[in-house]
Design a protein around this motif. Sequence first.
Motif, short mmCIF file in Angstrom:
data_model
loop_
_atom_site.label_atom_id
_atom_site.label_comp_id
_atom_site.label_asym_id
_atom_site.label_seq_id
_atom_site.Cartn_x
_atom_site.Cartn_y
_atom_site.Cartn_z
N LEU A 1 0.82 -1.21 0.00
CA LEU A 1 0.00 0.00 0.00
C LEU A 1 0.86 1.26 0.00
CD1 LEU A 1 -2.85 -1.09 2.42
CD2 LEU A 1 -3.17 -0.20 0.10
N ALA A 2 1.96 1.23 0.76
CA ALA A 2 2.84 2.40 0.79
C ALA A 2 3.41 2.69 -0.59
CB ALA A 2 3.97 2.18 1.79
N ILE A 3 3.85 1.65 -1.29
CA ILE A 3 4.39 1.84 -2.64
C ILE A 3 3.31 2.31 -3.60
CG2 ILE A 3 5.40 0.64 -4.61
CD1 ILE A 3 6.88 -1.16 -2.64
N GLU A 4 2.14 1.70 -3.50
CA GLU A 4 1.04 2.05 -4.40
C GLU A 4 0.66 3.52 -4.27
OE1 GLU A 4 -3.67 0.79 -4.98
OE2 GLU A 4 -2.28 -0.60 -4.00
N HIS A 5 0.71 4.06 -3.05
CA HIS A 5 0.31 5.44 -2.81
C HIS A 5 1.51 6.39 -2.68
CE1 HIS A 5 -4.05 4.71 -2.17
NE2 HIS A 5 -3.63 3.51 -1.84
N GLY A 6 2.72 5.89 -2.88
CA GLY A 6 3.89 6.74 -2.77
C GLY A 6 4.11 7.26 -1.36
N TYR A 7 3.77 6.45 -0.36
CA TYR A 7 3.85 6.87 1.04
C TYR A 7 5.22 6.59 1.63
CZ TYR A 7 -0.24 8.66 3.54
OH TYR A 7 -1.20 9.46 4.07
N THR A 8 5.69 7.53 2.45
CA THR A 8 6.95 7.35 3.17
C THR A 8 6.73 6.41 4.36
OG1 THR A 8 7.76 9.52 2.54
CG2 THR A 8 8.74 8.52 4.50
N ILE A 9 7.63 5.48 4.56
CA ILE A 9 7.58 4.57 5.71
C ILE A 9 8.64 5.00 6.72
CG2 ILE A 9 7.85 2.20 6.52
CD1 ILE A 9 7.04 1.24 3.76
N THR A 10 8.21 5.29 7.94
CA THR A 10 9.13 5.71 9.00
C THR A 10 9.13 4.66 10.11
OG1 THR A 10 8.67 8.03 8.53
CG2 THR A 10 9.73 7.52 10.63
N PRO A 11 10.22 3.93 10.31
CA PRO A 11 10.27 2.96 11.40
C PRO A 11 10.44 3.66 12.75
CG PRO A 11 12.38 3.02 10.27
CD PRO A 11 11.46 3.94 9.52
N TYR A 12 9.82 3.11 13.77
CA TYR A 12 10.05 3.62 15.12
C TYR A 12 10.06 2.45 16.09
CZ TYR A 12 5.59 3.12 17.64
OH TYR A 12 4.53 2.62 18.32
N ALA A 13 10.89 2.57 17.12
CA ALA A 13 11.07 1.48 18.08
C ALA A 13 10.60 1.88 19.46
CB ALA A 13 12.54 1.07 18.13
N THR A 14 10.10 0.89 20.19
CA THR A 14 9.69 1.05 21.58
C THR A 14 10.46 0.06 22.44
OG1 THR A 14 7.44 1.66 20.94
CG2 THR A 14 7.77 0.94 23.20
N VAL A 15 11.02 0.53 23.53
CA VAL A 15 11.74 -0.33 24.48
C VAL A 15 11.31 0.03 25.90
CG1 VAL A 15 14.03 -0.71 25.52
CG2 VAL A 15 13.74 -0.89 23.06
N GLY A 16 11.16 -0.98 26.73
CA GLY A 16 10.79 -0.77 28.14
C GLY A 16 9.50 -1.46 28.51
N ALA A 17 8.56 -1.49 27.59
CA ALA A 17 7.25 -2.09 27.89
C ALA A 17 7.34 -3.59 28.09
CB ALA A 17 6.26 -1.75 26.77
N GLU A 18 8.25 -4.24 27.40
CA GLU A 18 8.39 -5.70 27.53
C GLU A 18 8.79 -6.10 28.95
OE1 GLU A 18 7.15 -7.36 25.26
OE2 GLU A 18 8.20 -7.31 23.33
N GLU A 19 9.52 -5.22 29.64
CA GLU A 19 9.96 -5.54 30.99
C GLU A 19 8.86 -5.39 32.04
OE1 GLU A 19 13.40 -5.34 28.57
OE2 GLU A 19 11.78 -3.87 28.78
#
Length: 222
Positions: A100-118
């Motif tokens: 879908l991102a490619i089809e619509h020319g959308y930028t993909i921004t990765p983001y990470a979360t740390v701490g909740a698993e603990e």
Amino acid sequence: FVGNHSVFGVLDVMLFADGLYRQRGIVLRSLADRNHFKVPVWRDFVLQTGAVLGNRANCAALMRRGAHILVFPGGAREVFKHKGEAYRLIWKERYGFVKLAIEHGYTITPYATVGAEEAFDVLLDSGDYMKTPVGRVLKATGIADRYLRGGEEFPPLVRGLGLTMLPRPEKLYFSIGNPLDTARYQGREGNSATLDRVRSRVGQSLVRLIAELREYRARDME
């Protein structure tokens, strides 16, 4: 925004969305699993946060409006962690967000979360449930495959604060990675090699962000 799901994946998502709005004025629209909309009262809360049912049609509609979209490719399986799966990406063969991102020319921004698993210890996971007599009956009758995605949608039994299931207080850390512009791939959303290449880049970036955050967290807690 493409992120990693923590076990249960609720509090950290809301905090990230709130922080992004406060600091950058960005309003996120989350693509939520269908199970959220099956629970009375809870589904009303989910809707009030701006979330929509995470299907292709809703995602495409949001993209046509230029919305900022939050997606977790791991979905319910990544939320219902097994023992020893903390911080693992469990994306299986899901390529919909990339297509879908490619089809619509959308930028993909990765983001990470740390701490909740603990905040939790996983005591029993869906694999453990499916080994019980009840789990075997659900599998044999086809109920597990029809309604529980093969048994994967059993929420884990966890221990948090003391002997309760309340989350232990933990400091949460978030990191936003470099955006990936998909405009160069437009017209190739049906090419499996392209989808695999883009998804791998996003996944590798996210794994790197998680590792960096975990190192930062370790130093911060010394």
